[in-house]
Write an enzyme that holds these catalytic residues in place. Structure first.
Site, PDB file in Angstrom:
ATOM      1  N   HIS A  17       0.861  -1.179   0.000  1.00  0.00           N
ATOM      2  CA  HIS A  17       0.000   0.000   0.000  1.00  0.00           C
ATOM      3  C   HIS A  17       0.894   1.224   0.000  1.00  0.00           C
ATOM      4  CE1 HIS A  17      -3.040   2.943   0.879  1.00  0.00           C
ATOM      5  NE2 HIS A  17      -3.951   2.015   0.644  1.00  0.00           N
TER       6      HIS A  17
ATOM      7  N   HIS B 180       0.741  -5.034   2.041  1.00  0.00           N
ATOM      8  CA  HIS B 180      -0.670  -4.794   2.319  1.00  0.00           C
ATOM      9  C   HIS B 180      -1.580  -5.934   1.898  1.00  0.00           C
ATOM     10  CE1 HIS B 180      -4.302  -2.594   2.914  1.00  0.00           C
ATOM     11  NE2 HIS B 180      -4.604  -2.534   1.632  1.00  0.00           N
TER      12      HIS B 180
ATOM     13  N   ARG C 251      -1.960   1.094  -7.543  1.00  0.00           N
ATOM     14  CA  ARG C 251      -1.107   1.075  -6.354  1.00  0.00           C
ATOM     15  C   ARG C 251       0.348   0.738  -6.615  1.00  0.00           C
ATOM     16  NH1 ARG C 251      -4.895  -1.866  -1.951  1.00  0.00           N
ATOM     17  NH2 ARG C 251      -6.271  -0.090  -1.943  1.00  0.00           N
TER      18      ARG C 251
HETATM   19  C1  FAD Z   1      -5.865  -1.912   6.741  1.00  0.00           C
HETATM   20  C2  FAD Z   1      -6.516  -2.615   5.599  1.00  0.00           C
HETATM   21  C3  FAD Z   1      -7.413  -1.935   4.791  1.00  0.00           C
HETATM   22  C4  FAD Z   1      -8.032  -2.587   3.727  1.00  0.00           C
HETATM   23  N1  FAD Z   1      -8.960  -1.910   2.987  1.00  0.00           N
HETATM   24  C5  FAD Z   1      -9.633  -2.577   2.015  1.00  0.00           C
HETATM   25  C6  FAD Z   1     -10.697  -1.949   1.307  1.00  0.00           C
HETATM   26  O1  FAD Z   1     -11.048  -0.815   1.566  1.00  0.00           O
HETATM   27  N2  FAD Z   1     -11.325  -2.667   0.329  1.00  0.00           N
HETATM   28  C7  FAD Z   1     -10.983  -3.957   0.012  1.00  0.00           C
HETATM   29  O2  FAD Z   1     -11.588  -4.556  -0.877  1.00  0.00           O
HETATM   30  N3  FAD Z   1      -9.989  -4.568   0.693  1.00  0.00           N
HETATM   31  C8  FAD Z   1      -9.326  -3.922   1.688  1.00  0.00           C
HETATM   32  N4  FAD Z   1      -8.337  -4.568   2.377  1.00  0.00           N
HETATM   33  C9  FAD Z   1      -8.075  -5.975   2.078  1.00  0.00           C
HETATM   34  C10 FAD Z   1      -9.204  -6.801   2.668  1.00  0.00           C
HETATM   35  O3  FAD Z   1      -9.489  -6.333   3.955  1.00  0.00           O
HETATM   36  C11 FAD Z   1      -8.842  -8.264   2.759  1.00  0.00           C
HETATM   37  O4  FAD Z   1      -8.307  -8.727   1.565  1.00  0.00           O
HETATM   38  C12 FAD Z   1     -10.081  -9.084   3.076  1.00  0.00           C
HETATM   39  O5  FAD Z   1     -10.716  -8.555   4.196  1.00  0.00           O
HETATM   40  C13 FAD Z   1      -9.677 -10.521   3.331  1.00  0.00           C
HETATM   41  O6  FAD Z   1     -10.777 -11.198   3.844  1.00  0.00           O
HETATM   42  P1  FAD Z   1     -10.631 -12.721   4.235  1.00  0.00           P
HETATM   43  O7  FAD Z   1     -11.936 -13.117   4.840  1.00  0.00           O
HETATM   44  O8  FAD Z   1     -10.125 -13.485   3.108  1.00  0.00           O
HETATM   45  O9  FAD Z   1      -9.463 -12.737   5.347  1.00  0.00           O
HETATM   46  P2  FAD Z   1      -9.389 -11.981   6.771  1.00  0.00           P
HETATM   47  O10 FAD Z   1     -10.396 -10.916   6.870  1.00  0.00           O
HETATM   48  O11 FAD Z   1      -7.965 -11.598   6.981  1.00  0.00           O
HETATM   49  O12 FAD Z   1      -9.771 -13.133   7.769  1.00  0.00           O
HETATM   50  C14 FAD Z   1      -8.903 -14.211   8.033  1.00  0.00           C
HETATM   51  C15 FAD Z   1      -9.423 -14.970   9.227  1.00  0.00           C
HETATM   52  O13 FAD Z   1      -8.689 -16.181   9.416  1.00  0.00           O
HETATM   53  C16 FAD Z   1      -8.330 -16.325  10.780  1.00  0.00           C
HETATM   54  N5  FAD Z   1      -7.141 -17.178  10.872  1.00  0.00           N
HETATM   55  C17 FAD Z   1      -5.914 -16.971  10.345  1.00  0.00           C
HETATM   56  N6  FAD Z   1      -5.088 -17.990  10.671  1.00  0.00           N
HETATM   57  C18 FAD Z   1      -5.811 -18.861  11.410  1.00  0.00           C
HETATM   58  C19 FAD Z   1      -5.515 -20.079  12.071  1.00  0.00           C
HETATM   59  N7  FAD Z   1      -4.284 -20.645  12.072  1.00  0.00           N
HETATM   60  N8  FAD Z   1      -6.497 -20.707  12.759  1.00  0.00           N
HETATM   61  C20 FAD Z   1      -7.738 -20.161  12.830  1.00  0.00           C
HETATM   62  N9  FAD Z   1      -8.073 -19.001  12.239  1.00  0.00           N
HETATM   63  C21 FAD Z   1      -7.111 -18.359  11.537  1.00  0.00           C
HETATM   64  C22 FAD Z   1      -8.113 -14.894  11.222  1.00  0.00           C
HETATM   65  O14 FAD Z   1      -8.119 -14.795  12.622  1.00  0.00           O
HETATM   66  C23 FAD Z   1      -9.298 -14.218  10.538  1.00  0.00           C
HETATM   67  O15 FAD Z   1     -10.477 -14.439  11.271  1.00  0.00           O
HETATM   68  C24 FAD Z   1      -7.709  -3.931   3.444  1.00  0.00           C
HETATM   69  C25 FAD Z   1      -6.790  -4.604   4.246  1.00  0.00           C
HETATM   70  C26 FAD Z   1      -6.207  -3.961   5.328  1.00  0.00           C
HETATM   71  C27 FAD Z   1      -5.231  -4.712   6.186  1.00  0.00           C
END
Ligand code: FAD
Length: 555
Positions: A244, A351, A290
């Site tokens: 980012h 990021h 980006r």
């Molecule tokens: C600061 C920030 C801002 C962002 N802004 C945006 C935005 O505005 N728009 C956008 O589209 N994307 C954005 N992103 C990216 C986006 O947030 C993520 O790509 C998306 O939320 C990922 O969702 P997910 O459900 O795949 O994973 P996550 O939301 O990361 O969830 C992963 C889950 O797995 C769990 N987990 C991990 N390892 C284990 C384990 N060993 N055992 C059990 N549980 C585990 C974690 O605890 C968590 O609950 C942003 C990211 C960040 C960090």
């Protein structure tokens, strides 16, 4: 690839470990996991395992919003075109089209479930971000979109009476004959359970914690990617890590990002002499994708010997900053910077993890009965670089699809496995390993070798260092998450560095100083990696895995 990597991190024995049964097991409780749980629950029992609170995830911190075609001035074709352009020739177009087409329906569903998105005169407000040629980013609470998504999904999961184990850590996936039978999970108090599942779905997020400078919360250590690799899954696109461009750079402050939307709304970048510089690097200036902005900042800092640049949002005015970016303004002020009167110090940080476990359009991995959705996967939607706000969209669309397919396919584990399953982990080592020191060394090494600008020599040297470390850190048994996280991070780092070393070109989020040009003839395709076996290459749009065309330096 990593000869010393064990199949399991610990010994697994059904005769001494309590066993639990579920139709669908979901690892992770971000947008992808929670959306998948709602879909799978229509077909049978669901258990969500998550390593911290249900809320803690990358999703919780997402600021900018969700990209979706909601306005008449926009169209699926234009959104697809913007995504393909950001992905620099590596997106799988059919997957992009599917996500972009299904996205508006998934978002409307969230609104119907009470999602409190920002509106004007009843209409959802849409903003524009870098790389998007239309206003299409829906947001909530100004800059708290992820928090609102979590509000909605946590409420829905409770209403659906879905079981959730919080503070419970996925240690390993249990497999037999290329089929996933469930997982070994350890709860906070240390007790382990075998969860037998008809289908197991990884929604465990990305791995940006392998970098010292990262916007991601502590949970993002790539455990799901590493567990899938140990189980024999194919991962791809690991060399692409998005930095980012504008992350708060104040000593002592968390690496909090300043949303892209700030530039979308008129914020500009300046070097420390106060000069705008982006138009020297790209005609789209602050609204370039980006990777271009991150590289431009890195080059500008290097050319001027400066540690950061300035994000100037003073032109927006105090009222607009307060209403549109309240969270960002609060954070800055708590470190003595008022964005209404001061330019904000920023620099790029890791990021978004573009690569991950290879999945098809239904979230199926290369292991039977193992599914994945969200940042843990490489679905083909982001190509060589993610377009901002497309990842929450991917989580919504793939969460629904993968949850649906996993739920439909779920069937009980084989009875003989339940009676006799055993897995062998490494032996405990006698010598103490300083985990914190090892982790700091790892994250610094990855940042130096596989940061924004890469080259053969540092990557080659990092490969050798990681192989040396693996010989004593991967072959020992740990009994708690800190050790397993380190081993997972080491495993992913080794494969990422291999992929970055092999890909002798610059494309999207992967930039090589020694190969600055894009090379479609050799590299318009995906690098597939496994723990055991050599990396392979799949040309774009194909399913075939072929040998890699190694250049003279890597032969
Ligand atoms: C600061 C920030 C801002 C962002 N802004 C945006 C935005 O505005 N728009 C956008 O589209 N994307 C954005 N992103 C990216 C986006 O947030 C993520 O790509 C998306 O939320 C990922 O969702 P997910 O459900 O795949 O994973 P996550 O939301 O990361 O969830 C992963 C889950 O797995 C769990 N987990 C991990 N390892 C284990 C384990 N060993 N055992 C059990 N549980 C585990 C974690 O605890 C968590 O609950 C942003 C990211 C960040 C960090």
């Amino acid at each position: 690839m990593i000869p010393s990597a064990p199949r399991y991190l610990v010994d697994i024995d059904v005769s001494t470990t309590p066993q639990v049964f579920t139709d669908t097991l979901i690892i992770g409780s971000g947008v992808a996991g929670l959306r998948a749980a709602l879909a799978a629950a229509r077909h049978g029992s669901v258990l969500i395992v998550t390593k911290d609170t249900i809320r803690e995830s990358n999703t919780e911190y997402a600021q900018g919003g969700v990209a979706a075609v909601l306005s008449k001035a926009d169209s699926v074709d234009v959104h697809v075109g913007d995504t393909l352009s950001a992905g620099v020739g590596l997106c799988e177009e059919d997957v992009v089209r599917m996500v972009v087409t299904e996205g508006p329906e998934r978002l409307r569903e969230v609104l119907d479930w009470g999602g409190n998105f920002d509106r004007k005169d009843g209409e959802v407000l849409l903003t524009r971000e870098g790389g998007h040629s239309r206003h299409r980013i829906a947001h909530a609470g100004g800059d708290a979109t992820g928090h609102e998504l979590q509000n909605v999904f946590i409420r829905k999961v409770k209403e659906a009476d879905i079981r959730v184990w919080d503070y419970s850590f996925l240690v390993d996936l249990l497999t037999r004959d290329g089929e996933c039978l469930g997982a070994l999970v350890q709860a906070q108090a240390g007790e382990r359970r075998i969860v037998w599942a008809g289908a197991t779905l990884l929604a465990s997020g990305g791995a940006c914690q392998i970098y010292r400078e990262s916007t991601n919360p502590a949970v993002s250590t790539g455990d799901g990617i590493a567990a899938a690799l140990r189980a024999g899954a194919v991962c791809r696109d690991l060399e692409f890590v998005q930095f980012h461009p504008t992350v708060l750079y104040i000593a002592g402050a968390a690496r909090k990002l300043i949303s892209e939307a700030v530039r979308g709304e008129g914020g500009v970048l300046r070097n420390l002499a106060g000069e705008r510089f982006m138009d020297r690097y790209d005609e789209r200036a602050e609204l370039a994708p980006r990777d271009i902005v991150s590289r431009a900042i890195t080059s500008e800092m290097a050319a001027r010997g400066e540690s950061h640049v300035l994000l100037d949002m003073r032109g927006l005015g105090a009222d607009r900053i307060a209403s549109r970016f309240p969270g960002i303004a609060d954070t800055c002020r708590s470190f003595g910077v008022d964005p209404a009167t001061d330019a904000v110090p920023v620099r790029p940080s890791a990021h978004y993890f573009v690569g991950g476990v290879k999945v098809d359009r239904n979230g199926e991995t290369t292991i039977r009965r193992l599914y994945g959705c969200g940042e843990v996967t490489a679905s083909g939607v982001h190509g060589a670089n993610r377009l901002g706000s497309n990842s929450l969209l991917e989580g919504l669309v793939f969460g629904a699809r993968a949850g649906e397919h996993a739920g439909q396919r779920a069937s009980g584990p084989p009875a003989d496995a339940v009676r006799s399953f055993r897995g062998k982990g490494p032996r405990p080592a006698r010598e103490h390993l300083d985990l914190l020191d090892m982790r700091n060394s790892l994250t610094s090494l990855v940042g130096r070798a596989a940061g924004i600008l890469r080259a053969h020599e540092p990557l080659q040297s990092a490969r050798q260092t990681l192989d040396r470390w693996a010989q004593y850190a991967l072959v020992r048994r740990f009994d708690a998450p800190a050790g397993w996280e380190l081993q997972n991070m080491m495993t992913i780092s080794r494969l990422l560095i291999e992929a970055a070393w092999l890909r002798e070109e610059s494309r999207g989020a992967h930039a090589r100083r020694d190969f600055p040009e894009r090379d479609d003839a050799r590299w318009r395709g995906h690098l597939n990696l496994k723990i055991r076996g050599e990396p392979t290459y799949t040309p774009l749009g194909s399913t075939e895995e072929v040998q890699i065309d190694r250049g003279p330096e890597n032969a």
